[in-house]
Design an enzyme around this catalytic site. Structure first.
Site, PDB file in Angstrom:
ATOM      1  N   HIS A 165      64.580 -12.676   0.847  1.00  0.00           N
ATOM      2  CA  HIS A 165      63.788 -13.867   1.161  1.00  0.00           C
ATOM      3  C   HIS A 165      64.209 -14.391   2.541  1.00  0.00           C
ATOM      4  O   HIS A 165      65.326 -14.114   2.996  1.00  0.00           O
ATOM      5  CB  HIS A 165      64.056 -14.973   0.138  1.00  0.00           C
ATOM      6  CG  HIS A 165      63.666 -14.613  -1.255  1.00  0.00           C
ATOM      7  ND1 HIS A 165      63.682 -15.534  -2.273  1.00  0.00           N
ATOM      8  CD2 HIS A 165      63.250 -13.460  -1.803  1.00  0.00           C
ATOM      9  CE1 HIS A 165      63.295 -14.948  -3.390  1.00  0.00           C
ATOM     10  NE2 HIS A 165      63.032 -13.680  -3.130  1.00  0.00           N
ATOM     11  N   CYS A 189      63.003 -20.865  -2.858  1.00  0.00           N
ATOM     12  CA  CYS A 189      63.404 -20.767  -4.263  1.00  0.00           C
ATOM     13  C   CYS A 189      64.841 -21.260  -4.424  1.00  0.00           C
ATOM     14  O   CYS A 189      65.555 -21.462  -3.435  1.00  0.00           O
ATOM     15  CB  CYS A 189      63.284 -19.327  -4.729  1.00  0.00           C
ATOM     16  SG  CYS A 189      64.541 -18.276  -3.974  1.00  0.00           S
ATOM     17  N   CYS A 197      67.753 -19.180  -2.748  1.00  0.00           N
ATOM     18  CA  CYS A 197      67.963 -19.418  -1.314  1.00  0.00           C
ATOM     19  C   CYS A 197      68.526 -20.816  -1.082  1.00  0.00           C
ATOM     20  O   CYS A 197      69.462 -21.005  -0.317  1.00  0.00           O
ATOM     21  CB  CYS A 197      66.650 -19.296  -0.554  1.00  0.00           C
ATOM     22  SG  CYS A 197      66.047 -17.614  -0.497  1.00  0.00           S
ATOM     23  N   HIS A 253      60.119 -24.055  34.844  1.00  0.00           N
ATOM     24  CA  HIS A 253      59.104 -23.146  34.323  1.00  0.00           C
ATOM     25  C   HIS A 253      59.460 -22.694  32.897  1.00  0.00           C
ATOM     26  O   HIS A 253      60.632 -22.731  32.509  1.00  0.00           O
ATOM     27  CB  HIS A 253      58.967 -21.929  35.242  1.00  0.00           C
ATOM     28  CG  HIS A 253      58.533 -22.297  36.622  1.00  0.00           C
ATOM     29  ND1 HIS A 253      58.004 -21.400  37.499  1.00  0.00           N
ATOM     30  CD2 HIS A 253      58.519 -23.498  37.273  1.00  0.00           C
ATOM     31  CE1 HIS A 253      57.709 -22.011  38.632  1.00  0.00           C
ATOM     32  NE2 HIS A 253      58.021 -23.280  38.517  1.00  0.00           N
ATOM     33  N   GLU A 280      59.688 -19.775  31.578  1.00  0.00           N
ATOM     34  CA  GLU A 280      60.673 -18.684  31.529  1.00  0.00           C
ATOM     35  C   GLU A 280      62.067 -19.222  31.804  1.00  0.00           C
ATOM     36  O   GLU A 280      63.055 -18.782  31.210  1.00  0.00           O
ATOM     37  CB  GLU A 280      60.366 -17.631  32.609  1.00  0.00           C
ATOM     38  CG  GLU A 280      59.005 -16.993  32.539  1.00  0.00           C
ATOM     39  CD  GLU A 280      57.962 -17.743  33.373  1.00  0.00           C
ATOM     40  OE1 GLU A 280      57.902 -18.985  33.303  1.00  0.00           O
ATOM     41  OE2 GLU A 280      57.198 -17.088  34.077  1.00  0.00           O
ATOM     42  N   CYS A 325      55.953 -16.309  38.174  1.00  0.00           N
ATOM     43  CA  CYS A 325      55.823 -16.627  39.603  1.00  0.00           C
ATOM     44  C   CYS A 325      57.019 -16.062  40.384  1.00  0.00           C
ATOM     45  O   CYS A 325      57.925 -15.478  39.789  1.00  0.00           O
ATOM     46  CB  CYS A 325      55.749 -18.134  39.790  1.00  0.00           C
ATOM     47  SG  CYS A 325      57.320 -18.910  39.433  1.00  0.00           S
ATOM     48  N   CYS A 365      60.470 -16.991  39.209  1.00  0.00           N
ATOM     49  CA  CYS A 365      60.911 -16.484  37.902  1.00  0.00           C
ATOM     50  C   CYS A 365      61.120 -14.974  37.875  1.00  0.00           C
ATOM     51  O   CYS A 365      61.970 -14.488  37.122  1.00  0.00           O
ATOM     52  CB  CYS A 365      59.922 -16.891  36.823  1.00  0.00           C
ATOM     53  SG  CYS A 365      59.915 -18.671  36.567  1.00  0.00           S
TER      54      CYS A 365
HETATM   55  N1  LIG Z   1      54.990 -18.056  34.847  1.00  0.00           N
HETATM   56  C1  LIG Z   1      54.845 -19.346  35.065  1.00  0.00           C
HETATM   57  C2  LIG Z   1      53.941 -19.799  36.010  1.00  0.00           C
HETATM   58  C3  LIG Z   1      53.789 -21.160  36.181  1.00  0.00           C
HETATM   59  N2  LIG Z   1      54.500 -22.021  35.434  1.00  0.00           N
HETATM   60  C4  LIG Z   1      54.232 -23.449  35.509  1.00  0.00           C
HETATM   61  O1  LIG Z   1      52.830 -23.609  35.718  1.00  0.00           O
HETATM   62  C5  LIG Z   1      52.580 -24.721  36.569  1.00  0.00           C
HETATM   63  C6  LIG Z   1      51.866 -24.299  37.838  1.00  0.00           C
HETATM   64  O2  LIG Z   1      50.735 -23.573  37.495  1.00  0.00           O
HETATM   65  P1  LIG Z   1      49.639 -23.084  38.552  1.00  0.00           P
HETATM   66  O3  LIG Z   1      48.420 -22.774  37.779  1.00  0.00           O
HETATM   67  O4  LIG Z   1      50.172 -22.021  39.417  1.00  0.00           O
HETATM   68  O5  LIG Z   1      49.421 -24.353  39.491  1.00  0.00           O
HETATM   69  P2  LIG Z   1      48.536 -25.626  39.192  1.00  0.00           P
HETATM   70  O6  LIG Z   1      48.614 -26.523  40.399  1.00  0.00           O
HETATM   71  O7  LIG Z   1      48.944 -26.227  37.894  1.00  0.00           O
HETATM   72  O8  LIG Z   1      47.053 -25.063  39.048  1.00  0.00           O
HETATM   73  P3  LIG Z   1      46.107 -24.447  40.210  1.00  0.00           P
HETATM   74  O9  LIG Z   1      45.915 -23.034  39.766  1.00  0.00           O
HETATM   75  O10 LIG Z   1      44.882 -25.270  40.177  1.00  0.00           O
HETATM   76  O11 LIG Z   1      46.825 -24.516  41.525  1.00  0.00           O
HETATM   77  C7  LIG Z   1      53.919 -25.329  36.857  1.00  0.00           C
HETATM   78  O12 LIG Z   1      54.151 -26.336  35.894  1.00  0.00           O
HETATM   79  C8  LIG Z   1      54.875 -24.173  36.646  1.00  0.00           C
HETATM   80  O13 LIG Z   1      56.126 -24.607  36.286  1.00  0.00           O
HETATM   81  C9  LIG Z   1      55.401 -21.549  34.492  1.00  0.00           C
HETATM   82  O14 LIG Z   1      56.005 -22.326  33.775  1.00  0.00           O
HETATM   83  N3  LIG Z   1      55.580 -20.208  34.348  1.00  0.00           N
END
Ligand SMILES: Nc1ccn([C@@H]2O[C@H](COP(=O)(O)OP(=O)(O)OP(=O)(O)O)[C@@H](O)[C@H]2O)c(=O)n1
Length: 500
Positions: free
Chosen positions: A92, A117, A120, A384, A386, A412, A415
């Site tokens: 379980h 249960c 557990c 972010h 990640e 991004c 990250c």
């Molecule tokens: N892999 C990723 C990519 C982006 N972010 C988060 O996503 C947001 C930014 O997203 P993005 O779409 O790139 O920018 P915006 O200004 O929100 O939207 P736009 O596309 O209109 O520029 C931020 O909070 C960033 O921390 C994240 O957490 N992880």
């Protein structure tokens, strides 16, 4: 300002927009306009939803029909998830938690998708847990088989009594923690799920572009999850609540409120699950040069990858960025199959994008790059998804194990090196922003990243090859180009309150 869904962004008006859908959209925008915030999932509801979702973890084992129901479990310490489990054929969920965490369960909160249960519960209580929350429908030892199997139902009732005795004599709180969703949350999640990148990618690839398939898929999920997690007959539900010590919830308005709350959460789960659908040949595949037969073998089974991405999608609804919500979750695979219902996979960490821990709403700017003054934009402050998943992970990332991160958006440039440096072996993500350089955030490194396998949501290689045969311009930098999706998304960002 445009309002963008967690894990994705708003696109142009969908063709499926009915009068009611548009009406609810207006309400969401009004809510946003009045409060300056989008509806957000509470932690308790997020943990509850994840527990239900863990019950549905794809299992390699054959499920036998039995009085003991499979259940999902989320282990939480200091409001952070430290374990995601589900029952296996032999054990379980509660027993698995005990094996995996032992005395580290002390002071933890446990969220079960079914009332556990007595076998557990006695061990969990003994380990010194703080709280045990459960979904108030059919318990782990099912009470629903009265007519077909009176003996086992008798046993189930005895077990329910033992559970009550354990509950009343233990330090741990055994309770139902689910909360009503905030205003417009259900509509917001439905709306944003329809607009999620994966759905839009499928929609654009279909000659007759529309998102009706999302609606159909959501309906199917609703039916499936209602039959699993709700009890359609109110009288039977009441009887079960009485048997498991929840007689106080059997009177109205408490009973109808409870059922409504449960129903809303099931709707949320169905909407989010449908946003990463089982649809045609779409799934997580490697792109371009990374694609080899051997490499494709290393991809997780599609149903497992989908399951984890849906967890990330749920996490995204806790975002503090009211424009772009992102969720991320890290899992790893042991060398051999463990006792958990998740097989060899185990949870490492999860997160969503948010301002630094402990900060207040007014501490940091919330503007995006459309704001002229760079000093009052959010990008230098927000953590972010990640980054939060890595920071608050509860296990180490072992170099000799296959570890993987699921992110609802393309990682991004901040990250990508973190993920690689942490030793994560695989990334499952969307690639819609890949190759983009915006004013304050760029997504250039993902495409160039080597040494980490990337699986993005796209048509299966076989299907793509067929497409390329007809249209050789269908890929760019090794990434499948679904006809002018990026352009349309760009347009969509201009969607603002005034348009409705
Ligand atoms: N892999 C990723 C990519 C982006 N972010 C988060 O996503 C947001 C930014 O997203 P993005 O779409 O790139 O920018 P915006 O200004 O929100 O939207 P736009 O596309 O209109 O520029 C931020 O909070 C960033 O921390 C994240 O957490 N992880």
């Amino acid at each position: 300002m445009g309002v963008v869904p967690p894990g994705g962004r708003r696109h142009g008006t969908a063709r499926h927009g009915t009068g009611t859908a548009r009406h609810s959209l207006i309400n969401i925008y009004l809510f946003f306009f009045k409060t300056g915030q989008m509806p957000r999932l509470s932690k308790v509801n997020l943990f509850t939803l994840l527990s239900l979702w863990m019950e549905l973890f794809p299992s390699a084992e054959q499920q036998k029909k039995s009085q003991v129901k499979k259940s999902g479990l989320v282990v939480v310490k200091n409001m952070k998830i430290i374990g995601l489990h589900c029952s296996s054929t032999d054990l379980h969920a509660g027993q698995i938690a005990l094996i995996k965490h032992g005395s580290r369960l002390k002071n933890c909160d446990l969220y079960f998708s079914r009332k556990p249960c007595s076998t557990c519960l006695k061990m969990i209580v003994n380990a010194g847990v703080n709280r045990i929350s459960y979904w108030p429908a059919d318990p782990e030892i099912s009470l629903q088989n009265e007519v077909s199997n009176p003996t086992s139902t008798e046993d189930a009732k005895l077990d329910a009594k033992a559970v009550e005795r354990l509950k009343s004599n233990s330090r741990a709180r055994v309770c139902v923690l689910l909360q009503p969703l905030v205003c417009y949350m259900v509509q917001f999640i439905e709306e944003t799920s329809t607009k999620f990148d994966f759905i839009q990618k499928i929609a654009k690839s279909q000659p007759d572009y529309n998102t009706d398939f999302y609606t159909a898929c959501r309906q199917e999920r609703i039916k499936e999850y209602e039959s699993l997690f709700l009890i359609s007959n109110e009288e039977i539900h009441k009887q079960i609540l009485m048997t498991i010590g929840l007689e106080n919830l059997c009177e109205n308005p408490y009973f109808s409120n409870l059922r409504q709350n449960m129903k809303d959460l099931v709707l949320v789960l169905a909407s989010v699950a449908a946003s990463v659908p089982v649809f045609g040949c779409f799934g997580f595949y490697r792109s371009g040069s990374q694609r080899t037969a051997e490499a494709d073998d290393q991809c997780l089974p599609q149903d497992v990858a989908r399951h984890c991405m849906i967890q990330a999608r749920l996490l995204a609804y806790r975002t503090e960025d009211h424009k772009t919500g992102v969720g991320a979750i890290i899992w790893a695979e042991e060398k051999s199959r463990g006792c958990d219902g998740t097989g060899a996979m185990y949870f490492i960490g999860c997160g969503y994008n948010a301002f630094p821990v402990g900060s207040e709403y007014a501490d940091f700017p919330h503007m995006d790059d459309k704001q002229k003054d760079r000093e009052i934009r959010k990008f230098r402050y927000i953590i972010h998804a990640e980054q939060n998943a890595l920071t608050f992970r509860c296990r180490e990332i072992k170099p000799d194990e296959r570890s993987m991160i699921f992110v609802t958006k393309c990682p991004c440039d901040e990250c990508v090196p973190l993920i690689k440096g942490a030793g994560i072996k695989q990334i499952y993500a969307g690639d819609v922003d890949a190759g983009k350089k915006k004013a304050d955030i760029s997504y250039m490194k993902f495409g160039e990243l080597e040494g980490v396998s990337k699986f993005t949501w796209q048509l299966s290689p076989l299907q793509t090859n067929a497409l390329e045969f007809h249209d050789p311009t269908a890929r760019e930098n090794g990434v499948q180009k679904t006809k002018s999706l990026d352009d349309q998304q760009h347009q969509s960002k201009k969607l603002c309150l005034g348009h409705y």
